[in-house]
Design a protein around this motif. Sequence first.
Motif, PDB file in Angstrom:
ATOM      1  N   ILE A 250      34.255  35.461  27.187  1.00 36.26           N
ATOM      2  CA  ILE A 250      34.475  35.631  25.493  1.00 36.26           C
ATOM      3  C   ILE A 250      34.517  34.220  24.742  1.00 36.26           C
ATOM      4  CG2 ILE A 250      35.458  36.677  23.655  1.00 36.26           C
ATOM      5  CD1 ILE A 250      33.900  38.739  25.059  1.00 36.26           C
ATOM      6  N   TRP A 251      35.372  33.312  25.328  1.00 34.79           N
ATOM      7  CA  TRP A 251      35.764  32.225  24.387  1.00 34.79           C
ATOM      8  C   TRP A 251      35.574  30.700  24.864  1.00 34.79           C
ATOM      9  CZ3 TRP A 251      36.033  31.717  19.587  1.00 34.79           C
ATOM     10  CH2 TRP A 251      36.604  32.666  19.011  1.00 34.79           C
ATOM     11  N   GLU A 252      35.448  30.523  26.412  1.00 37.20           N
ATOM     12  CA  GLU A 252      35.238  29.219  26.650  1.00 37.20           C
ATOM     13  C   GLU A 252      33.855  28.435  26.350  1.00 37.20           C
ATOM     14  OE1 GLU A 252      36.951  26.527  30.173  1.00 37.20           O
ATOM     15  OE2 GLU A 252      35.901  28.313  30.888  1.00 37.20           O
ATOM     16  N   TYR A 253      33.596  27.438  25.859  1.00 35.30           N
ATOM     17  CA  TYR A 253      32.561  26.675  25.654  1.00 35.30           C
ATOM     18  C   TYR A 253      32.293  25.949  27.012  1.00 35.30           C
ATOM     19  CZ  TYR A 253      32.490  28.033  20.809  1.00 35.30           C
ATOM     20  OH  TYR A 253      32.656  28.512  19.676  1.00 35.30           O
ATOM     21  N   LEU A 254      30.953  25.893  27.225  1.00 33.53           N
ATOM     22  CA  LEU A 254      30.512  25.067  28.662  1.00 33.53           C
ATOM     23  C   LEU A 254      29.731  24.055  28.011  1.00 33.53           C
ATOM     24  CD1 LEU A 254      29.861  24.297  31.345  1.00 33.53           C
ATOM     25  CD2 LEU A 254      28.869  26.516  31.949  1.00 33.53           C
ATOM     26  N   PHE A 255      30.315  23.059  27.821  1.00 39.21           N
ATOM     27  CA  PHE A 255      29.807  21.708  27.184  1.00 39.21           C
ATOM     28  C   PHE A 255      29.800  20.433  28.302  1.00 39.21           C
ATOM     29  CE2 PHE A 255      30.492  23.213  22.865  1.00 39.21           C
ATOM     30  CZ  PHE A 255      29.365  22.927  22.370  1.00 39.21           C
ATOM     31  N   THR A 256      30.618  20.599  29.298  1.00 36.40           N
ATOM     32  CA  THR A 256      30.728  19.461  30.005  1.00 36.40           C
ATOM     33  C   THR A 256      30.921  19.708  31.638  1.00 36.40           C
ATOM     34  OG1 THR A 256      33.146  19.653  30.061  1.00 36.40           O
ATOM     35  CG2 THR A 256      32.121  18.335  28.219  1.00 36.40           C
ATOM     36  N   PRO A 257      30.457  18.758  32.396  1.00 36.57           N
ATOM     37  CA  PRO A 257      30.626  18.944  33.837  1.00 36.57           C
ATOM     38  C   PRO A 257      31.800  19.358  34.441  1.00 36.57           C
ATOM     39  CG  PRO A 257      29.358  16.727  33.203  1.00 36.57           C
ATOM     40  CD  PRO A 257      29.879  17.420  32.054  1.00 36.57           C
ATOM     41  N   SER A 258      33.083  18.693  33.685  1.00 31.27           N
ATOM     42  CA  SER A 258      34.255  19.240  34.088  1.00 31.27           C
ATOM     43  C   SER A 258      34.325  20.777  33.992  1.00 31.27           C
ATOM     44  CB  SER A 258      35.463  18.321  33.497  1.00 31.27           C
ATOM     45  OG  SER A 258      35.337  18.567  32.133  1.00 31.27           O
ATOM     46  N   THR A 259      33.917  21.234  32.701  1.00 24.31           N
ATOM     47  CA  THR A 259      34.251  22.680  32.657  1.00 24.31           C
ATOM     48  C   THR A 259      33.291  23.272  33.666  1.00 24.31           C
ATOM     49  OG1 THR A 259      34.452  22.234  30.387  1.00 24.31           O
ATOM     50  CG2 THR A 259      34.170  24.656  30.852  1.00 24.31           C
ATOM     51  N   ALA A 260      32.011  23.013  33.973  1.00 24.35           N
ATOM     52  CA  ALA A 260      31.131  23.694  34.804  1.00 24.35           C
ATOM     53  C   ALA A 260      31.966  23.608  36.187  1.00 24.35           C
ATOM     54  CB  ALA A 260      29.664  22.820  34.976  1.00 24.35           C
ATOM     55  N   GLU A 261      32.333  22.514  36.797  1.00 30.81           N
ATOM     56  CA  GLU A 261      33.065  22.467  38.125  1.00 30.81           C
ATOM     57  C   GLU A 261      34.229  23.231  38.141  1.00 30.81           C
ATOM     58  OE1 GLU A 261      32.154  20.476  40.560  1.00 30.81           O
ATOM     59  OE2 GLU A 261      33.924  20.992  41.878  1.00 30.81           O
ATOM     60  N   LEU A 262      34.781  23.446  36.988  1.00 29.75           N
ATOM     61  CA  LEU A 262      36.246  24.307  37.102  1.00 29.75           C
ATOM     62  C   LEU A 262      35.768  25.855  37.257  1.00 29.75           C
ATOM     63  CD1 LEU A 262      38.443  22.650  34.455  1.00 29.75           C
ATOM     64  CD2 LEU A 262      39.111  22.835  36.927  1.00 29.75           C
ATOM     65  N   ASN A 263      34.679  26.084  36.630  1.00 28.77           N
ATOM     66  CA  ASN A 263      34.289  27.360  36.600  1.00 28.77           C
ATOM     67  C   ASN A 263      33.587  27.889  37.992  1.00 28.77           C
ATOM     68  OD1 ASN A 263      34.366  29.395  34.081  1.00 28.77           O
ATOM     69  ND2 ASN A 263      34.328  27.405  33.435  1.00 28.77           N
ATOM     70  N   LEU A 264      33.152  27.071  38.848  1.00 23.11           N
ATOM     71  CA  LEU A 264      32.697  27.347  40.053  1.00 23.11           C
ATOM     72  C   LEU A 264      33.329  28.575  40.861  1.00 23.11           C
ATOM     73  CD1 LEU A 264      31.115  24.086  41.393  1.00 23.11           C
ATOM     74  CD2 LEU A 264      29.865  26.083  40.383  1.00 23.11           C
ATOM     75  N   GLN A 265      34.688  28.368  40.954  1.00 21.68           N
ATOM     76  CA  GLN A 265      35.673  29.243  41.765  1.00 21.68           C
ATOM     77  C   GLN A 265      35.596  30.652  41.181  1.00 21.68           C
ATOM     78  OE1 GLN A 265      39.934  27.981  41.587  1.00 21.68           O
ATOM     79  NE2 GLN A 265      39.108  26.277  40.478  1.00 21.68           N
ATOM     80  N   HIS A 266      35.078  30.748  39.582  1.00 19.78           N
ATOM     81  CA  HIS A 266      35.122  32.137  39.079  1.00 19.78           C
ATOM     82  C   HIS A 266      34.075  33.008  39.086  1.00 19.78           C
ATOM     83  CE1 HIS A 266      39.028  31.172  37.293  1.00 19.78           C
ATOM     84  NE2 HIS A 266      38.751  29.705  37.329  1.00 19.78           N
ATOM     85  N   PHE A 267      33.207  32.571  39.742  1.00 17.71           N
ATOM     86  CA  PHE A 267      31.872  33.447  40.068  1.00 17.71           C
ATOM     87  C   PHE A 267      31.401  33.066  41.813  1.00 17.71           C
ATOM     88  CE2 PHE A 267      27.948  30.759  39.414  1.00 17.71           C
ATOM     89  CZ  PHE A 267      28.757  29.538  38.711  1.00 17.71           C
ATOM     90  N   ASP A 268      30.679  34.131  42.178  1.00 15.38           N
ATOM     91  CA  ASP A 268      30.244  33.731  43.819  1.00 15.38           C
ATOM     92  C   ASP A 268      28.908  33.728  43.812  1.00 15.38           C
ATOM     93  OD1 ASP A 268      29.728  36.579  43.244  1.00 15.38           O
ATOM     94  OD2 ASP A 268      31.462  37.200  44.751  1.00 15.38           O
ATOM     95  N   THR A 269      28.002  33.718  42.620  1.00 17.60           N
ATOM     96  CA  THR A 269      26.833  33.856  43.106  1.00 17.60           C
ATOM     97  C   THR A 269      26.192  32.319  42.897  1.00 17.60           C
ATOM     98  OG1 THR A 269      26.236  34.109  40.672  1.00 17.60           O
ATOM     99  CG2 THR A 269      26.130  35.810  41.946  1.00 17.60           C
ATOM    100  N   ILE A 270      24.896  31.997  43.358  1.00 18.35           N
ATOM    101  CA  ILE A 270      24.469  30.582  43.415  1.00 18.35           C
ATOM    102  C   ILE A 270      24.342  30.155  41.707  1.00 18.35           C
ATOM    103  CG2 ILE A 270      22.318  28.868  43.636  1.00 18.35           C
ATOM    104  CD1 ILE A 270      21.966  30.530  46.257  1.00 18.35           C
ATOM    105  N   GLY A 271      23.788  31.051  40.795  1.00 16.33           N
ATOM    106  CA  GLY A 271      23.290  30.624  39.424  1.00 16.33           C
ATOM    107  C   GLY A 271      24.400  31.708  38.372  1.00 16.33           C
ATOM    108  N   CYS A 272      24.496  31.006  37.215  1.00 17.44           N
ATOM    109  CA  CYS A 272      25.135  31.633  36.234  1.00 17.44           C
ATOM    110  C   CYS A 272      24.059  31.393  34.846  1.00 17.44           C
ATOM    111  CB  CYS A 272      26.398  30.899  35.976  1.00 17.44           C
ATOM    112  SG  CYS A 272      27.200  31.507  34.407  1.00 17.44           S
ATOM    113  N   VAL A 273      23.976  32.327  34.239  1.00 17.49           N
ATOM    114  CA  VAL A 273      23.295  32.279  32.868  1.00 17.49           C
ATOM    115  C   VAL A 273      24.290  32.452  31.796  1.00 17.49           C
ATOM    116  CG1 VAL A 273      20.981  32.449  33.492  1.00 17.49           C
ATOM    117  CG2 VAL A 273      22.198  34.359  32.771  1.00 17.49           C
ATOM    118  N   PHE A 274      24.431  31.654  30.804  1.00 22.17           N
ATOM    119  CA  PHE A 274      25.436  31.792  29.632  1.00 22.17           C
ATOM    120  C   PHE A 274      24.895  31.369  28.345  1.00 22.17           C
ATOM    121  CE2 PHE A 274      26.577  27.199  28.515  1.00 22.17           C
ATOM    122  CZ  PHE A 274      25.625  26.579  29.639  1.00 22.17           C
ATOM    123  N   GLY A 275      25.597  31.450  27.155  1.00 24.66           N
ATOM    124  CA  GLY A 275      25.379  31.078  25.934  1.00 24.66           C
ATOM    125  C   GLY A 275      26.310  30.563  25.113  1.00 24.66           C
TER     126      GLY A 275
END
Length: 249
Positions: free
Chosen positions: A125-150
Amino acid sequence: MPCVLLLSDIHANLPALEAVLGDAENRNPFSETWVMGDSIGYGAQPNEVVDRLRSLPNLSIVKGNHEAAALGEISLDTFNPTAMAAALWTQRNLRDDVADFLRSLPSMSTERGVTLCHGTPRNPIWEYLFTPSTAELNLQHFDTIGCVFGHTHIPSLFSIDSNREWVVRQATDGERWELSSDRWYVNPGSVGQPRDLDPRASYAVLHMADDAKPSISFHRVEYDIERAQDLILSAELPNALAFRLSVGR
Ligand code: ZN
């Protein structure tokens, strides 16, 4: 080859949504539609937008912070005054059946081996994905290859190169990239309130193939901005919400 229409952050802007659907249909008939939240909030036609989305083929749609706010599921304390006024207006104007539909939505889902969320898998609901560090930290929170977001309203692709470095690309109209990296995130940009200084409505198409890597194309469409602005002003929503549509921020 199935084509999936990717829409996010429509923000109750029906003129923008109709322009996008017309353009997408002309370009590449799509068989599925995935919507990454914030379909309502800010604009003047939340009920009409949700009705239109529900008419689309194989719809998968998740909840964003503006749905949660309009449904009273989160506090408005962190909203700025303009966003708060818009959320209260939306609360008063949502039809009961539309509110029930939005309440029933998940905050994450998986389609064709791709994760859908509004913010991030860690905090949909709340986190913004603007940076590579946020992208990296989020990898462990989903188990598919890709993620679509807004949520950020910026059309973009985050992918990992062969040195395992993150590459972040902001997309402009007509760009198409193969999704060949081990993990990736795609944001189709905002249909109804672009914030990258290009006021045209933004969307993307995910091209899936059995015998090749998927690819993503990004598109921008002109729409009747004045009409959307008139609707906002006559609904007595904050003037700033109308003004920002002409500058794309
Ligand atoms: Zn949004």
